[in-house]
Scaffold this active site. Structure first.
Site, mmCIF file in Angstrom:
data_model
loop_
_atom_site.group_PDB
_atom_site.id
_atom_site.type_symbol
_atom_site.label_atom_id
_atom_site.label_comp_id
_atom_site.label_asym_id
_atom_site.label_seq_id
_atom_site.Cartn_x
_atom_site.Cartn_y
_atom_site.Cartn_z
ATOM 1 C CD GLU A 78 -3.494 -5.869 3.199
ATOM 2 O OE1 GLU A 78 -4.659 -5.246 3.768
ATOM 3 O OE2 GLU A 78 -2.431 -5.481 3.513
ATOM 4 C CD GLU A 122 -3.267 -1.002 1.921
ATOM 5 O OE1 GLU A 122 -3.083 -0.055 2.894
ATOM 6 O OE2 GLU A 122 -4.335 -1.831 2.060
#
Ligand code: AHR
Length: 547
Positions: free
Chosen positions: A351, A208
């Site tokens: 995720e 991320e």
């Protein structure tokens, strides 16, 4: 002849009332039984393999995932093998976990791997800045994680630190873990008790990096990816699979820039996968179109986000949100197709899962949530969607394995329970490395207010032994679903099944009642002359196996 005077208006007569009640019940029955769902499964037309890596997992240094959930230390009274708890390993082994992503998450871009090697009592402590600001003692490091993977029989996926680490640090980690010969890092590994390299194939280059991994613009991260990935080298025979940090849900610009600038090409390091993250939250979203892409705006206040206290509105919105992953896959794939029409590069959903409120009284930074039948439906729907797009979706990792977000198992000291989501992964493992079977589905909508979603969601595969496995979700919490299916190109004679359901949509397992939601035999399916019929209970996940 005098006619007897009627004793009153019709509704005063018993016969009228019995008929009224009978018709009323009939209408209710008809209302509750769905109109038929029709399917055609082409058992002879499969060509794409469902990678077992779609059934991957994720364990971060977050809350009680690693510490207590997995690592209890060698001196713990909780039965363990070299500090790793035996009950959790046994439960996870039954899922045939194909890969495990570690150490984060956001934690990955704060993690300096050298803090986690050598004698445990000498390892430095750090602050886990993202997750509760607690002190991390680094007792669970590279050796412990790779021991866990060996105990589970799973492929490790190590996510490197780009946000606050250096190129050299990541390069040396790969050398430490994978170099078979003599070198400074390989010798350090040996000094710490491990002679042979672990040969780790999957390496993430940051996490991320648009957010907690450095707040980067895609142009900046694309350059960083190229630099860091250049030094993540293959040693010995071990080919490396390099994973770029991908977009946050519908951030199509991130995907465009990464594919254009960093995916492949002369003098560019190879990218094997790009890691999309998408969580299912109980919020309302408005869809709107922008150019060719459908994008979603967050609007409206949060609905109640408790994992267990909710009504049909939250049930519906949660499943509607879960189903949006398909739209994201389709749109991101379309961008990837422009640069990689052969689909060499995997769209990884590194995720995914539900993100509810934490359980009352627990640390908000620990993301500890319960897991209800609703979560099982989210898991079933998501896995069916990943299977159906396995030509591009090469891996996925549910967040997270133990005690965090949509977990497989929850622990409380020495106690452990299996969640409804665990049971879905156990039922769906039959799809791992099987061939996806193309299918057509025609089902009624499940309508709530003015919104609707398909009431049935399905995927099918054929395994190496020729068995056909069909996983079906009935999303409607009130109506059963009658399914009839034409099985083209299949001559099997028998069908067996398993079902996961419960009387309440928020049914869940607790440490006092750990088996409220668990799979049972499913008897409501028939196979006759290539025609399969089944009635799926309301709010259920069903696995049918045909041979
Ligand atoms: O899974 C919890 C967190 O969610 C991860 O650390 C991060 O990558 C994501 O935002």
């Amino acid at each position: 002849m005098r006619l007897r005077k009627p004793s009153g208006f019709p509704f005063q007569r018993p016969f009228f009332w019995s008929m009224f009640l009978f018709c009323g019940m009939l209408f209710v029955q008809i209302g509750l039984a769905q109109q038929a769902t029709k399917m055609v499964i082409n058992a002879d037309l499969g060509k794409d393999k469902i990678s077992r890596h779609i059934y991957g997992h994720f364990a971060e240094h977050l809350g009680r995932c690693i510490y207590e959930g997995i690592w209890v230390g060698e001196d713990s009274p909780i039965p363990n093998t070299r500090g790793i708890r035996n009950d959790v390993v046994a439960a996870l082994k039954a899922l045939q976990i194909p890969n495990l992503r570690w150490p984060g998450g956001c934690f990955a871009d704060t993690y300096h791997w050298m803090d986690g090697i050598g004698p445990r009592e000498e390892r430095p402590t750090i602050i886990n800045v993202h997750w509760g600001g607690v002190t991390e003692n680094n007792h669970f490091g590279t050796h412990e994680f790779l021991d866990l993977c060996e105990q589970l029989g799973t492929a490790p996926l190590i996510c490197g630190n780009v946000g606050s680490g250096t190129v050299r640090e990541l390069a040396e980690w790969v050398e430490y873990v994978n170099f078979p010969g003599k070198s400074p890092m390989a010798d350090l590994r040996r000094a710490n008790g491990r002679e042979e390299p672990w040969n780790v194939k999957f390496w993430g280059i940051g996490n991320e990096n648009w957010g907690c991994g450095g707040q980067m613009r895609p142009e900046k991260y694309a350059d960083d990816y190229r630099q860091f990935a250049s030094y993540v080298r293959s040693y010995g025979d071990q080919e490396i699979y390099k994973i770029a940090s991908g977009p946050n849900s519908m951030d199509y610009d991130w995907m465009e820039v990464m594919m254009r600038e960093a995916s492949s090409g002369w003098r560019r390091p190879r990218m094997d996968g790009i890691d999309l993250h998408y969580y299912t939250r109980t919020r309302s979203f408005n869809m709107r179109r922008m150019g060719d892409l459908r994008i979603v705006e967050r609007s409206g206040e949060n609905l109640s986000r408790s994992a267990t206290e909710f009504g049909e509105e939250e049930w519906f919105v949660t499943l509607q949100q879960a189903m949006r992953i398909e739209e994201l896959i389709v749109n991101h794939s379309a961008i990837m197709d422009k640069y990689d029409p052969e689909k060499r590069i995997g769209l990884l959903v590194g995720e995914w899962g539900t993100w509810h409120s934490v359980e009352p009284g627990t640390n908000p930074g620990f993301l500890y949530q319960q897991n209800a039948l609703r979560d099982a439906l989210v898991a079933g729907v998501s896995l069916n969607i990943f299977n159906s797009h396995c030509d591009r979706v090469h891996m996925a990792n549910i967040a997270q394995t133990v005690n965090v977000l949509q977990a497989m198992v929850l622990t409380d000291g020495e106690k452990m329970l299996l969640t409804p989501t665990y049971h879905v992964f156990e039922m769906f493992k039959v799809h791992q490395d099987a061939t996806l079977l193309p299918l057509d589905l025609d089902c009624p909508d499940y309508t709530y207010g003015e919104e609707k979603i398909p009431s049935v969601n399905v995927s099918a595969s054929k395994d190496a032994a020729g068995k056909v496995h069909i996983t079906l979700c009935n999303l409607d919490p009130k109506k059963s679903a009658k399914v009839s299916c034409d099985l083209r190109g299949f001559s099997g004679k028998s069908v067996t099944g398993r079902v996961l359901t419960a009387s309440d949509m928020n049914a869940h397992n607790t440490f006092d009642k750990p088996e409220v939601v668990k799979p049972a035999a499913f008897k409501d399916a028939k196979l006759k002359g290539g025609e399969l019929s089944a009635t799926l209970p309301a709010k259920s996940v069903v696995l049918l196996t045909l041979e």
